[in-house]
Design a protein around this motif. Structure first.
Motif, mmCIF file in Angstrom:
data_model
loop_
_atom_site.group_PDB
_atom_site.id
_atom_site.type_symbol
_atom_site.label_atom_id
_atom_site.label_comp_id
_atom_site.label_asym_id
_atom_site.label_seq_id
_atom_site.Cartn_x
_atom_site.Cartn_y
_atom_site.Cartn_z
ATOM 1 N N SER A 72 114.856 27.729 32.814
ATOM 2 C CA SER A 72 115.003 26.851 33.803
ATOM 3 C C SER A 72 115.073 25.902 34.401
ATOM 4 O O SER A 72 114.710 24.966 35.460
ATOM 5 C CB SER A 72 112.953 26.806 34.112
ATOM 6 O OG SER A 72 112.390 27.465 34.275
ATOM 7 N N LEU A 73 116.280 25.420 33.521
ATOM 8 C CA LEU A 73 116.827 23.795 33.514
ATOM 9 C C LEU A 73 118.224 24.364 34.721
ATOM 10 O O LEU A 73 118.646 24.753 34.179
ATOM 11 C CB LEU A 73 116.692 23.265 32.494
ATOM 12 C CG LEU A 73 115.451 23.507 31.634
ATOM 13 C CD1 LEU A 73 115.726 22.347 30.160
ATOM 14 C CD2 LEU A 73 114.472 21.956 32.219
ATOM 15 N N PRO A 74 118.041 22.727 34.926
ATOM 16 C CA PRO A 74 119.849 23.109 35.271
ATOM 17 C C PRO A 74 120.737 22.840 34.178
ATOM 18 O O PRO A 74 120.682 22.092 33.700
ATOM 19 C CB PRO A 74 119.881 22.160 36.351
ATOM 20 C CG PRO A 74 118.468 21.308 35.942
ATOM 21 C CD PRO A 74 116.978 21.745 35.257
ATOM 22 N N ASP A 75 122.186 23.358 34.589
ATOM 23 C CA ASP A 75 123.551 23.376 33.097
ATOM 24 C C ASP A 75 124.304 22.941 33.440
ATOM 25 O O ASP A 75 125.236 23.480 34.089
ATOM 26 C CB ASP A 75 122.697 24.260 32.108
ATOM 27 C CG ASP A 75 123.960 23.851 31.095
ATOM 28 O OD1 ASP A 75 124.160 22.359 30.725
ATOM 29 O OD2 ASP A 75 124.299 25.296 30.273
ATOM 30 N N PRO A 76 124.588 22.178 34.523
ATOM 31 C CA PRO A 76 125.880 21.816 34.989
ATOM 32 C C PRO A 76 126.915 21.885 34.320
ATOM 33 O O PRO A 76 127.808 21.914 34.888
ATOM 34 C CB PRO A 76 126.053 21.017 35.911
ATOM 35 C CG PRO A 76 124.877 19.995 35.880
ATOM 36 C CD PRO A 76 123.596 20.833 34.827
ATOM 37 N N ASP A 77 126.963 21.375 33.574
ATOM 38 C CA ASP A 77 127.677 21.251 31.953
ATOM 39 C C ASP A 77 128.162 22.133 31.460
ATOM 40 O O ASP A 77 129.069 22.511 30.333
ATOM 41 C CB ASP A 77 127.408 19.776 31.613
ATOM 42 C CG ASP A 77 127.734 18.551 32.168
ATOM 43 O OD1 ASP A 77 129.183 18.555 32.347
ATOM 44 O OD2 ASP A 77 126.165 17.819 32.669
ATOM 45 N N LYS A 78 127.341 23.087 31.261
ATOM 46 C CA LYS A 78 127.319 24.008 30.655
ATOM 47 C C LYS A 78 127.058 24.112 29.340
ATOM 48 O O LYS A 78 128.119 25.146 28.214
ATOM 49 C CB LYS A 78 128.567 24.858 30.729
ATOM 50 C CG LYS A 78 129.619 25.547 32.605
ATOM 51 C CD LYS A 78 128.369 26.652 33.248
ATOM 52 C CE LYS A 78 128.319 26.928 34.568
ATOM 53 N NZ LYS A 78 127.396 26.780 35.406
ATOM 54 N N LEU A 79 126.164 23.361 29.194
ATOM 55 C CA LEU A 79 125.331 23.764 26.865
ATOM 56 C C LEU A 79 125.328 24.607 27.147
ATOM 57 O O LEU A 79 126.044 24.507 26.051
ATOM 58 C CB LEU A 79 125.207 22.431 26.980
ATOM 59 C CG LEU A 79 125.310 20.408 27.526
ATOM 60 C CD1 LEU A 79 124.784 19.364 27.821
ATOM 61 C CD2 LEU A 79 126.560 20.370 26.976
ATOM 62 N N PHE A 80 124.341 25.360 27.354
ATOM 63 C CA PHE A 80 124.271 26.348 26.542
ATOM 64 C C PHE A 80 124.829 27.838 26.887
ATOM 65 O O PHE A 80 125.701 27.621 27.766
ATOM 66 C CB PHE A 80 122.758 26.476 27.854
ATOM 67 C CG PHE A 80 121.742 25.798 28.310
ATOM 68 C CD1 PHE A 80 120.531 25.710 26.846
ATOM 69 C CD2 PHE A 80 120.755 25.777 29.007
ATOM 70 C CE1 PHE A 80 120.179 24.916 26.930
ATOM 71 C CE2 PHE A 80 119.938 24.739 29.311
ATOM 72 C CZ PHE A 80 118.852 24.575 27.987
ATOM 73 N N ALA A 97 125.558 14.205 28.656
ATOM 74 C CA ALA A 97 125.495 16.156 29.434
ATOM 75 C C ALA A 97 124.519 16.236 28.433
ATOM 76 O O ALA A 97 123.396 16.560 29.594
ATOM 77 C CB ALA A 97 126.641 16.830 29.174
ATOM 78 N N LEU A 98 124.014 16.001 27.318
ATOM 79 C CA LEU A 98 122.890 16.420 26.583
ATOM 80 C C LEU A 98 121.689 15.255 26.776
ATOM 81 O O LEU A 98 120.637 16.088 26.956
ATOM 82 C CB LEU A 98 123.495 16.720 25.060
ATOM 83 C CG LEU A 98 122.247 17.040 24.156
ATOM 84 C CD1 LEU A 98 121.718 18.141 23.962
ATOM 85 C CD2 LEU A 98 122.400 16.801 22.787
ATOM 86 N N LYS A 99 122.133 13.941 27.212
ATOM 87 C CA LYS A 99 120.980 13.148 26.948
ATOM 88 C C LYS A 99 120.614 13.822 28.849
ATOM 89 O O LYS A 99 119.139 14.467 29.198
ATOM 90 C CB LYS A 99 121.162 11.960 27.594
ATOM 91 C CG LYS A 99 121.450 11.241 26.345
ATOM 92 C CD LYS A 99 122.364 9.910 26.568
ATOM 93 C CE LYS A 99 121.277 9.365 24.959
ATOM 94 N NZ LYS A 99 122.675 7.940 24.640
ATOM 95 N N GLU A 100 121.388 14.844 29.949
ATOM 96 C CA GLU A 100 120.943 14.484 31.232
ATOM 97 C C GLU A 100 120.098 15.410 30.625
ATOM 98 O O GLU A 100 119.108 16.146 31.807
ATOM 99 C CB GLU A 100 121.919 14.492 32.169
ATOM 100 C CG GLU A 100 122.594 13.441 32.625
ATOM 101 C CD GLU A 100 121.311 12.254 33.078
ATOM 102 O OE1 GLU A 100 121.110 13.276 34.305
ATOM 103 O OE2 GLU A 100 121.861 11.216 32.956
#
Length: 133
Positions: free
Chosen positions: A73-81, A105-108
């Motif tokens: 359900s979270l936005p992941d614009p930096d594609k960390l997942f 990006a992890l903090k966001e």
């Protein structure tokens, strides 16, 4: 021992790259929100919470896994997942030896998880409590 002391002990018991990685990720989580709570659950898993579980951290033989309980359900614009895409709820970040994670990006992502938890908590509140907020 407090949960934070148990996490300290876990990290100290991992003298290789996994301990350093878990310590670095932990620092980032705690910096993301001053009200972040550290917990120790499921017989040995560090958990970071704020208005609900944000993420669980586990050191495996070949990786450090950060599982975000509501990652889908979270936005992941930096594609960390990079794991857990088959599920409807959770998403994970698998970190392998030599991987670098973008701390900003992890903090966001952590802050987005907290906002998700807060919104979910508000929805569960009785109508009278929502009216006062």
């Amino acid at each position: 021992m407090t949960p934070s002391e148990q996490i300290d002990q876990l990290i100290a018991g991992l003298p290789d790259w996994r301990g350093k990685t878990l310590a670095s990720v932990r620092k980032t989580f705690l910096e993301a929100d001053p009200e972040m709570i550290e917990e120790w659950k499921w017989m040995g898993s560090p958990v970071w919470s704020r208005d609900g579980i944000v993420a669980i951290g586990n050191a495996h033989k070949d990786k450090v896994k950060l599982t975000f309980s509501h990652g889908a359900s979270l936005p992941d614009p930096d594609k960390l997942f990079n794991n857990g895409f088959g599920g409807n709820v959770w998403r994970a970040i698998d970190l392998f030896e030599g991987d670098k994670i973008d701390e900003s990006a992890l903090k966001e992502l952590v802050r987005a998880a907290i906002e998700y938890n807060k919104a979910k908590t508000k929805k569960k509140a009785p109508a009278s409590a929502r009216a006062k907020a």
